[in-house]
Scaffold this motif. Structure first.
Motif, PDB file in Angstrom:
ATOM      1  N   ILE A   1      50.145  47.638  18.179  1.00 23.69           N
ATOM      2  CA  ILE A   1      51.642  46.748  18.358  1.00 23.69           C
ATOM      3  C   ILE A   1      51.306  45.494  18.075  1.00 23.69           C
ATOM      4  CG2 ILE A   1      53.396  45.893  19.750  1.00 23.69           C
ATOM      5  CD1 ILE A   1      52.956  48.493  21.425  1.00 23.69           C
ATOM      6  N   ARG A   2      51.927  44.848  16.895  1.00 22.57           N
ATOM      7  CA  ARG A   2      51.929  43.343  16.610  1.00 22.57           C
ATOM      8  C   ARG A   2      52.330  42.554  17.647  1.00 22.57           C
ATOM      9  NH1 ARG A   2      54.237  43.506  10.520  1.00 22.57           N
ATOM     10  NH2 ARG A   2      56.053  44.346  11.656  1.00 22.57           N
ATOM     11  N   VAL A   3      51.710  41.605  18.270  1.00 22.31           N
ATOM     12  CA  VAL A   3      52.149  40.828  19.529  1.00 22.31           C
ATOM     13  C   VAL A   3      53.569  40.073  19.322  1.00 22.31           C
ATOM     14  CG1 VAL A   3      50.813  38.835  18.775  1.00 22.31           C
ATOM     15  CG2 VAL A   3      51.102  39.330  21.037  1.00 22.31           C
ATOM     16  N   TRP A   4      53.948  39.763  18.225  1.00 18.60           N
ATOM     17  CA  TRP A   4      55.405  39.333  18.263  1.00 18.60           C
ATOM     18  C   TRP A   4      56.621  40.160  18.551  1.00 18.60           C
ATOM     19  CZ3 TRP A   4      51.847  39.436  14.204  1.00 18.60           C
ATOM     20  CH2 TRP A   4      52.319  40.128  12.951  1.00 18.60           C
ATOM     21  N   GLU A   5      55.978  41.511  18.202  1.00 18.48           N
ATOM     22  CA  GLU A   5      57.069  42.532  18.467  1.00 18.48           C
ATOM     23  C   GLU A   5      57.022  43.186  19.916  1.00 18.48           C
ATOM     24  OE1 GLU A   5      57.484  43.787  13.770  1.00 18.48           O
ATOM     25  OE2 GLU A   5      55.973  45.166  15.094  1.00 18.48           O
ATOM     26  N   LEU A   6      56.014  42.556  20.859  1.00 20.51           N
ATOM     27  CA  LEU A   6      55.648  43.109  22.101  1.00 20.51           C
ATOM     28  C   LEU A   6      56.851  43.393  23.046  1.00 20.51           C
ATOM     29  CD1 LEU A   6      53.781  44.287  24.524  1.00 20.51           C
ATOM     30  CD2 LEU A   6      53.004  41.770  24.786  1.00 20.51           C
ATOM     31  N   TRP A   7      57.835  42.350  23.037  1.00 21.98           N
ATOM     32  CA  TRP A   7      58.761  42.383  23.978  1.00 21.98           C
ATOM     33  C   TRP A   7      59.700  43.358  24.129  1.00 21.98           C
ATOM     34  CZ3 TRP A   7      59.680  40.370  28.728  1.00 21.98           C
ATOM     35  CH2 TRP A   7      60.995  40.298  28.920  1.00 21.98           C
ATOM     36  N   GLN A   8      60.184  43.741  23.128  1.00 21.54           N
ATOM     37  CA  GLN A   8      60.986  44.869  22.689  1.00 21.54           C
ATOM     38  C   GLN A   8      60.534  46.527  23.090  1.00 21.54           C
ATOM     39  OE1 GLN A   8      60.644  42.843  20.228  1.00 21.54           O
ATOM     40  NE2 GLN A   8      60.566  43.796  18.289  1.00 21.54           N
ATOM     41  N   GLU A   9      59.098  46.279  23.161  1.00 21.23           N
ATOM     42  CA  GLU A   9      58.438  47.833  23.484  1.00 21.23           C
ATOM     43  C   GLU A   9      58.195  47.648  24.791  1.00 21.23           C
ATOM     44  OE1 GLU A   9      57.370  49.791  21.459  1.00 21.23           O
ATOM     45  OE2 GLU A   9      57.657  48.903  19.530  1.00 21.23           O
ATOM     46  N   LEU A  10      58.461  46.807  25.665  1.00 24.73           N
ATOM     47  CA  LEU A  10      58.177  46.657  27.115  1.00 24.73           C
ATOM     48  C   LEU A  10      59.755  46.826  27.924  1.00 24.73           C
ATOM     49  CD1 LEU A  10      55.939  43.387  27.606  1.00 24.73           C
ATOM     50  CD2 LEU A  10      55.319  45.853  27.907  1.00 24.73           C
TER      51      LEU A  10
END
Length: 423
Positions: free
Chosen positions: A413-422
């Motif tokens: 996961i690319r870190v700037w896309e983390l929020w939606q994954e959580l």
């Protein structure tokens, strides 16, 4: 108290007045608003200057927007010098009675009391009004000490409050307030600056540095040194500096004691332990305990500390060696906490997993690294996760431009896309 009524008028929503609302923090206001319409006390906790006051005012404004009479909103911020006369719960009660006698509000009253821990005996006021079945009211309070709801108070209010920890801006909020697109570049800019709300209205680097220094000094002086009658203020600050510059590293209190002793500083295990606890209570730092993945239990001893905002590192102590990978790990920790996860440092077969994140029935094992440069780095980050044989989610998070395909069930996961994954 009569002279304080002018201050109430100044900071409330009466007579068409709209106090400054700041950047809308919808993720918090939506979550908190879901708990309105009942007698639960809504408690916002977090470090000074993370935006609790703005969120309280945004909640009050939302109530008004949905039909509440502005005169049914009572707001006081104990940080403002105009309310210095409100020293204890009796003073607060007198001011509240003055408000009611002047405005004569009809129906439910919404009380917003900011930095309530600065009012002696505040819990008596809160307990009384939250349970008053004759006069309908609903309370929203904030505080800057994690022990505010501990011990006897937690027993007193047991089952009658819900707490929300407020953090500095998330990356999602950062892109919102700066109008930047979510990308590797904007994430690096976020990482190299800070996320406290007031930073975004300050004009230059020098004023931001002075602002962050003032926050650090205020928190340590008012919330630790004065409150706990600290005998060695210099040691307290040096412990904070040590944690800032060793964030994301496994530490023990013995390590810290030995560090100071090697620099000819006399201290003891108990003193360092107490000072660390005091700093942690202010939310300047967070502790992540180790977690035995096989045994499913926490392990005492070494732990990791993370700072609540990278501005303390970036603006105050930038000269110390501190890799970008450690900053990334710190931000991933904060993002997990924002999303409501319990976060631990995982241990399995003598290997370390950066994070074990738990929320309800969801559990995620996470490795974070700056970049997956070459096969050796990929193996180093993926191998510890491969040793875990259960079926829970496993992620590697990095700043790589390209998202790598899954390997043995491990997602990149690319870190700037983390929020939606959580979510």
């Amino acid at each position: 108290m009569e002279e304080n009524f002018a201050s109430l008028e100044k900071y409330n929503f009466w007579n068409g007045n709209v106090p400054e609302l700041g950047f809308l923090r919808k993720e918090y206001t939506d979550k908190i608003f879901d708990y309105t319409g009942n007698k639960l006390i809504k408690v916002l906790i977090g470090q000074r200057r993370v935006g609790k006051s703005y969120i309280l005012r945004q909640l009050a404004y939302r109530l008004i927007s949905e039909g509440t009479n502005p005169e049914n909103i009572f707001y006081i911020n104990k940080e403002f010098t105009e309310f210095d006369a409100v020293q204890n719960y009796q003073d607060l009660e007198d001011l509240y009675k003055l408000y009611k006698s002047k405005l004569k509000p009809s129906g439910k009253i919404y009380l917003f009391i900011d930095e309530i821990q600065n009012i002696e005996g505040w819990e008596r006021f809160v307990n009384s009004h939250s349970q008053d079945y004759v006069e309908a009211s609903e309370l929203f309070i904030s505080g800057s000490n994690s022990k505010m709801l501990s011990g006897e108070l937690a027993t007193l209010l047991s089952g009658r409050y819900v707490s929300f920890e407020i953090f500095p801006f998330s990356f999602n909020e950062y892109t919102g307030i700066t109008d930047k697109n979510a990308s590797k570049q904007s994430y690096i800019e976020y990482m190299e600056s800070g996320a406290l709300p007031e930073l975004f209205v300050l004009p230059n680097e020098e004023t931001r540095r002075n602002y962050i220094r003032a926050i650090k000094d205020t928190v340590l002086l008012r919330d630790v040194i004065q409150r706990h009658q600290i005998k060695d203020p210099k040691l307290l600050e040096d412990i904070f500096i040590y944690i800032v510059n060793n964030s994301s590293n496994l530490l023990s209190i013995t390590n810290i004691v030995n560090f100071f002793k090697s620099n000819n500083r006399k201290t003891s295990y108990d003193t360092v332990s107490n000072y660390l606890g005091f700093i942690e209570n202010t939310f300047l730092i967070h502790r992540a305990e180790r977690y035995d993945i096989k045994g499913k239990e926490t392990i005492s001893g070494n732990c990791k500390y993370y700072i609540n905002d990278l501005s303390f590192k970036n603006y105050l102590y930038p000269g110390f060696g501190y890799g970008i990978g450690y900053k990334l790990e710190n931000l991933v920790y904060l993002e997990l906490r924002r999303a409501g996860y319990e976060v631990y440092v995982g241990i399995t077969r003598n290997k370390e997993i950066d994070f074990v994140a738990k929320k309800a029935d969801r559990l995620i094992y996470i490795q974070s690294t700056y970049l997956l440069l070459g096969e050796d780095t990929i193996r180093r980050e993926y191998n510890p996760l491969e040793t875990i044989k259960d079926s829970y989610e496993k992620w590697v998070i990095s700043l790589d431009d390209i998202s790598l395909p899954s390997q043995q069930g491990i997602r990149h996961i690319r870190v700037w896309e983390l929020w939606q994954e959580l979510l």
